[in-house]
Design a protein around this motif. Sequence first.
Motif, PDB file in Angstrom:
ATOM      1  N   GLU A  51      72.515  96.299  27.556  1.00  0.00           N
ATOM      2  CA  GLU A  51      71.246  96.382  26.854  1.00  0.00           C
ATOM      3  C   GLU A  51      71.361  96.018  25.378  1.00  0.00           C
ATOM      4  O   GLU A  51      70.816  96.695  24.509  1.00  0.00           O
ATOM      5  N   GLU A  53      72.371  92.190  22.833  1.00  0.00           N
ATOM      6  CA  GLU A  53      72.828  90.802  22.803  1.00  0.00           C
ATOM      7  C   GLU A  53      74.302  90.801  22.452  1.00  0.00           C
ATOM      8  O   GLU A  53      74.679  91.211  21.364  1.00  0.00           O
ATOM      9  N   SER A  77      72.492  85.845  26.612  1.00  0.00           N
ATOM     10  CA  SER A  77      71.487  86.896  26.549  1.00  0.00           C
ATOM     11  C   SER A  77      70.119  86.349  26.941  1.00  0.00           C
ATOM     12  O   SER A  77      69.803  85.189  26.678  1.00  0.00           O
ATOM     13  N   ILE A  78      69.332  87.205  27.594  1.00  0.00           N
ATOM     14  CA  ILE A  78      68.007  86.811  28.068  1.00  0.00           C
ATOM     15  C   ILE A  78      66.972  87.852  27.664  1.00  0.00           C
ATOM     16  O   ILE A  78      67.319  88.994  27.355  1.00  0.00           O
ATOM     17  N   GLN A  79      65.710  87.471  27.690  1.00  0.00           N
ATOM     18  CA  GLN A  79      64.614  88.399  27.419  1.00  0.00           C
ATOM     19  C   GLN A  79      64.461  89.325  28.618  1.00  0.00           C
ATOM     20  O   GLN A  79      64.344  88.870  29.754  1.00  0.00           O
ATOM     21  N   TYR A  80      64.468  90.623  28.380  1.00  0.00           N
ATOM     22  CA  TYR A  80      64.287  91.612  29.437  1.00  0.00           C
ATOM     23  C   TYR A  80      62.871  91.491  29.982  1.00  0.00           C
ATOM     24  O   TYR A  80      61.907  91.484  29.218  1.00  0.00           O
ATOM     25  N   GLN A  81      62.715  91.381  31.303  1.00  0.00           N
ATOM     26  CA  GLN A  81      61.404  91.118  31.878  1.00  0.00           C
ATOM     27  C   GLN A  81      60.442  92.290  31.776  1.00  0.00           C
ATOM     28  O   GLN A  81      59.237  92.110  31.922  1.00  0.00           O
ATOM     29  N   PRO A  84      60.399  94.243  25.394  1.00  0.00           N
ATOM     30  CA  PRO A  84      60.600  93.256  24.332  1.00  0.00           C
ATOM     31  C   PRO A  84      62.049  93.009  23.926  1.00  0.00           C
ATOM     32  O   PRO A  84      62.311  92.202  23.064  1.00  0.00           O
ATOM     33  N   ARG A  85      63.010  93.688  24.532  1.00  0.00           N
ATOM     34  CA  ARG A  85      64.393  93.561  24.071  1.00  0.00           C
ATOM     35  C   ARG A  85      65.161  92.467  24.810  1.00  0.00           C
ATOM     36  O   ARG A  85      64.800  92.053  25.894  1.00  0.00           O
ATOM     37  N   MET A  86      66.265  92.082  24.217  1.00  0.00           N
ATOM     38  CA  MET A  86      67.187  91.117  24.818  1.00  0.00           C
ATOM     39  C   MET A  86      68.302  91.889  25.526  1.00  0.00           C
ATOM     40  O   MET A  86      68.726  92.938  25.056  1.00  0.00           O
TER      41      MET A  86
END
Length: 100
Positions: A51, A53, A77-81, A84-86
């Motif tokens: 949780e 980057e 790293s990806i945008q958490y679906q 708003p966090r990566m």
Amino acid sequence: MKKNISFVILIPLFTLISFTPSCAQQIDSENLVRLNQIGFYPDAPKVAIVEQELSGPFYLVSVNKEDTLFTGQLSESIQYQYGPRMVTPAYFSEFTRPGS
């Protein structure tokens, strides 16, 4: 900005996942790494979600921390679906050794 962090967590395969990038910073790994199940079948897909980057390698090590059982590279790293966090995926499906 990606951070380099070092930490270890215990997972139900009786191995440890150790994410060890270049900069050793102490964090609460039990609250930063997510697994979607209690255990994994040896040939099933396996992924942990960090949780934050991060970048760099991660390791599966024996419970006594003396043997490295698997070395992987953290994914991009990806945008958490669901927020708003990566987050950073750590895929370890290539690790097929059964736990005990």
